[in-house]
Design an enzyme around this catalytic site. Structure first.
Site, PDB file in Angstrom:
ATOM      1  N   ASN A   1      19.325  98.525  91.054  1.00  0.00           N
ATOM      2  CA  ASN A   1      20.039  97.368  90.505  1.00  0.00           C
ATOM      3  C   ASN A   1      21.330  97.074  91.268  1.00  0.00           C
ATOM      4  O   ASN A   1      21.744  95.923  91.367  1.00  0.00           O
ATOM      5  CB  ASN A   1      20.312  97.569  89.010  1.00  0.00           C
TER       6      ASN A   1
ATOM      7  N   HIS B   1       8.599  95.311  89.067  1.00  0.00           N
ATOM      8  CA  HIS B   1       8.294  96.435  88.179  1.00  0.00           C
ATOM      9  C   HIS B   1       6.806  96.788  88.253  1.00  0.00           C
ATOM     10  O   HIS B   1       5.962  95.919  88.037  1.00  0.00           O
ATOM     11  CB  HIS B   1       8.693  96.106  86.745  1.00  0.00           C
TER      12      HIS B   1
ATOM     13  N   SER C   1      15.111 100.809  84.999  1.00  0.00           N
ATOM     14  CA  SER C   1      13.856 100.300  84.434  1.00  0.00           C
ATOM     15  C   SER C   1      12.616 100.909  85.073  1.00  0.00           C
ATOM     16  O   SER C   1      11.574 100.998  84.431  1.00  0.00           O
ATOM     17  CB  SER C   1      13.804  98.777  84.580  1.00  0.00           C
TER      18      SER C   1
ATOM     19  N   GLY D   1      17.995  98.042  83.685  1.00  0.00           N
ATOM     20  CA  GLY D   1      19.178  97.317  84.142  1.00  0.00           C
ATOM     21  C   GLY D   1      20.334  98.205  84.565  1.00  0.00           C
ATOM     22  O   GLY D   1      21.365  97.695  85.012  1.00  0.00           O
TER      23      GLY D   1
ATOM     24  N   ASP E   1       6.835  89.822  87.907  1.00  0.00           N
ATOM     25  CA  ASP E   1       8.160  89.671  88.524  1.00  0.00           C
ATOM     26  C   ASP E   1       8.213  90.235  89.941  1.00  0.00           C
ATOM     27  O   ASP E   1       9.182  90.039  90.667  1.00  0.00           O
ATOM     28  CB  ASP E   1       9.254  90.292  87.652  1.00  0.00           C
TER      29      ASP E   1
END
Length: 194
Positions: A85, A169, A19, A56, A166
């Site tokens: 991840n 990001h 991502s 992801g 979040d």
């Protein structure tokens, strides 16, 4: 803005990540990978950037896709930005390294050079795991004699004003900094002045 080079003879730079490279939560054209294409064009370079990043994605997911990606795009250079991840899920560092080793080997077999883009995870995963994870990218780069971007999020991680809600990001405003972090290593690999 000029269109990306469309010539089949243009050397391809394949960005193979998660991502952070797919531009999660921001317009795709604002992401650092799109900005990379723009910077190359502004400098009169013929390279065509292909973004094969998936939000992801883990290193095992990347491993399952890399052979087809290099076969279909025939890159001269692959920027591998995977592992974040794996770390966030607490997956074994040894497994991540094995997957990245195989991805690098697949690139080599396809006559594509690799630049490894490193990642770090926060200390709340415990010192042993954190140190092992954070050091694994340098170990891989040294073992394969690869150029390494030490930490994609250098200067961005932990800065609330540059990250989405979040906390993971980067916002659109941070993408130029991500590109600069990559460019410091990419430019010498392309034998151009930074």
């Amino acid at each position: 803005m000029a269109a990306a080079p469309s010539s089949n003879s243009a050397p391809v730079i394949l960005v193979f990540g998660d991502s952070l490279s797919a531009g999660y939560g921001i317009p795709r054209e604002s992401g650092w990978v799109s900005l990379l294409q723009q910077r190359l064009q502004q400098r009169g370079l013929p390279h065509r950037v292909v973004n094969a990043s998936i939000s992801g994605e883990t290193t095992s997911g990347g491993l399952s896709r890399i052979a087809e990606a290099v076969r279909s795009h025939q890159p001269s250079l692959v920027l591998v930005e995977l592992g974040a991840n794996d770390g966030l899920r607490g997956l074994p560092v040894e497994q991540m390294q094995q997957n990245l080793n195989k991805i690098i080997a697949t690139n080599e077999a396809a006559k594509a050079r690799t630049i490894l883009i490193g990642m770090m995870i926060p200390p709340n995963y415990g010192p042993r795991y954190t140190q092992s994870f954070n050091g694994s990218f340098r170990e891989l780069a040294e073992a394969h004699k690869l150029p390494l971007v030490p930490f994609l999020l250098e200067g961005v991680a932990g800065n609330a004003s540059l990250n989405q809600d979040d906390g993971l990001h980067p916002r659109a405003e941070a993408q130029e900094r991500l590109l600069d972090n990559v460019w410091k290593v990419l430019a010498p690999a392309l034998k151009i002045a930074p």
